[in-house]
Design a protein around this motif. Sequence first.
Motif, PDB file in Angstrom:
ATOM      1  N   ALA A  83       0.832  -1.209   0.000  1.00  0.00           N
ATOM      2  CA  ALA A  83       0.000   0.000   0.000  1.00  0.00           C
ATOM      3  C   ALA A  83       0.864   1.255   0.000  1.00  0.00           C
ATOM      4  CB  ALA A  83      -0.944  -0.005   1.206  1.00  0.00           C
ATOM      5  N   VAL A  84       1.913   1.272   0.827  1.00  0.00           N
ATOM      6  CA  VAL A  84       2.796   2.439   0.876  1.00  0.00           C
ATOM      7  C   VAL A  84       3.467   2.649  -0.476  1.00  0.00           C
ATOM      8  CG1 VAL A  84       4.893   3.383   1.919  1.00  0.00           C
ATOM      9  CG2 VAL A  84       3.143   2.344   3.367  1.00  0.00           C
ATOM     10  N   ALA A  85       3.924   1.565  -1.101  1.00  0.00           N
ATOM     11  CA  ALA A  85       4.547   1.670  -2.422  1.00  0.00           C
ATOM     12  C   ALA A  85       3.555   2.210  -3.448  1.00  0.00           C
ATOM     13  CB  ALA A  85       5.093   0.311  -2.859  1.00  0.00           C
ATOM     14  N   LYS A  86       2.314   1.773  -3.359  1.00  0.00           N
ATOM     15  CA  LYS A  86       1.266   2.251  -4.274  1.00  0.00           C
ATOM     16  C   LYS A  86       1.046   3.749  -4.085  1.00  0.00           C
ATOM     17  CE  LYS A  86      -2.908   1.307  -3.171  1.00  0.00           C
ATOM     18  NZ  LYS A  86      -4.159   0.577  -2.869  1.00  0.00           N
ATOM     19  N   TYR A  87       0.954   4.190  -2.815  1.00  0.00           N
ATOM     20  CA  TYR A  87       0.747   5.616  -2.560  1.00  0.00           C
ATOM     21  C   TYR A  87       1.942   6.443  -3.026  1.00  0.00           C
ATOM     22  CZ  TYR A  87      -3.272   4.175   0.225  1.00  0.00           C
ATOM     23  OH  TYR A  87      -4.464   3.628   0.643  1.00  0.00           O
ATOM     24  N   GLU A  88       3.142   5.928  -2.795  1.00  0.00           N
ATOM     25  CA  GLU A  88       4.334   6.645  -3.268  1.00  0.00           C
ATOM     26  C   GLU A  88       4.322   6.776  -4.781  1.00  0.00           C
ATOM     27  OE1 GLU A  88       7.478   4.305  -1.512  1.00  0.00           O
ATOM     28  OE2 GLU A  88       7.561   5.607   0.264  1.00  0.00           O
ATOM     29  N   SER A  89       3.921   5.722  -5.463  1.00  0.00           N
ATOM     30  CA  SER A  89       3.839   5.747  -6.923  1.00  0.00           C
ATOM     31  C   SER A  89       2.809   6.781  -7.395  1.00  0.00           C
ATOM     32  CB  SER A  89       3.466   4.356  -7.442  1.00  0.00           C
ATOM     33  OG  SER A  89       3.280   4.368  -8.830  1.00  0.00           O
ATOM     34  N   HIS A  90       1.665   6.827  -6.723  1.00  0.00           N
ATOM     35  CA  HIS A  90       0.635   7.812  -7.081  1.00  0.00           C
ATOM     36  C   HIS A  90       1.152   9.239  -6.868  1.00  0.00           C
ATOM     37  CE1 HIS A  90      -3.122   5.358  -7.619  1.00  0.00           C
ATOM     38  NE2 HIS A  90      -2.322   4.462  -7.068  1.00  0.00           N
ATOM     39  N   ILE A  91       1.842   9.452  -5.766  1.00  0.00           N
ATOM     40  CA  ILE A  91       2.386  10.801  -5.483  1.00  0.00           C
ATOM     41  C   ILE A  91       3.409  11.201  -6.543  1.00  0.00           C
ATOM     42  CG2 ILE A  91       3.822  12.105  -3.874  1.00  0.00           C
ATOM     43  CD1 ILE A  91       2.347  10.567  -1.598  1.00  0.00           C
ATOM     44  N   ALA A  93       3.562  10.131  -9.606  1.00  0.00           N
ATOM     45  CA  ALA A  93       2.919  10.291 -10.909  1.00  0.00           C
ATOM     46  C   ALA A  93       1.996  11.492 -10.980  1.00  0.00           C
ATOM     47  CB  ALA A  93       2.142   9.019 -11.259  1.00  0.00           C
ATOM     48  N   THR A  94       1.278  11.776  -9.879  1.00  0.00           N
ATOM     49  CA  THR A  94       0.247  12.797  -9.944  1.00  0.00           C
ATOM     50  C   THR A  94       0.396  13.922  -8.928  1.00  0.00           C
ATOM     51  OG1 THR A  94      -1.228  11.682  -8.380  1.00  0.00           O
ATOM     52  CG2 THR A  94      -1.410  11.035 -10.706  1.00  0.00           C
ATOM     53  N   GLY A  95       1.297  13.736  -7.954  1.00  0.00           N
ATOM     54  CA  GLY A  95       1.426  14.709  -6.888  1.00  0.00           C
ATOM     55  C   GLY A  95       0.390  14.537  -5.791  1.00  0.00           C
ATOM     56  N   ASP A  96      -0.398  13.468  -5.883  1.00  0.00           N
ATOM     57  CA  ASP A  96      -1.481  13.212  -4.924  1.00  0.00           C
ATOM     58  C   ASP A  96      -1.491  11.728  -4.585  1.00  0.00           C
ATOM     59  OD1 ASP A  96      -4.504  12.423  -4.428  1.00  0.00           O
ATOM     60  OD2 ASP A  96      -4.318  14.567  -4.023  1.00  0.00           O
ATOM     61  N   ALA A  97      -1.764  11.406  -3.336  1.00  0.00           N
ATOM     62  CA  ALA A  97      -1.761  10.006  -2.901  1.00  0.00           C
ATOM     63  C   ALA A  97      -3.032   9.258  -3.316  1.00  0.00           C
ATOM     64  CB  ALA A  97      -1.602   9.914  -1.381  1.00  0.00           C
TER      65      ALA A  97
END
Length: 101
Positions: A83-91, A93-97
Amino acid sequence: MKEQRTVARFLAEHELDAPPAYRLLDLTAEIGELAADANESTDYGSSPDSISVNSDEVGDALFALLSLAESLDIDAGEALDEAVAKYESHIEATGDAGSDR
């Protein structure tokens, strides 16, 4: 995860086996108790800065979540890392978790 092993030992020691569907219902009920604490402490949202939840209710929710993970044979620590890796990836890519799904 040490906490999941602790919960698993407790469940086994007290013969508290239950199917995943019941574990999920228990988790939902415990989250509902957190929401009730939040509703009451904020006067149902009119004073959001006064939010308060009881730590034992957070503990109950954690216990229920770890019990669910155990019943589904999911390693909670690995799931959290994912989950943390997913949120980091979203941040990155988009600047948002948040998810765009």
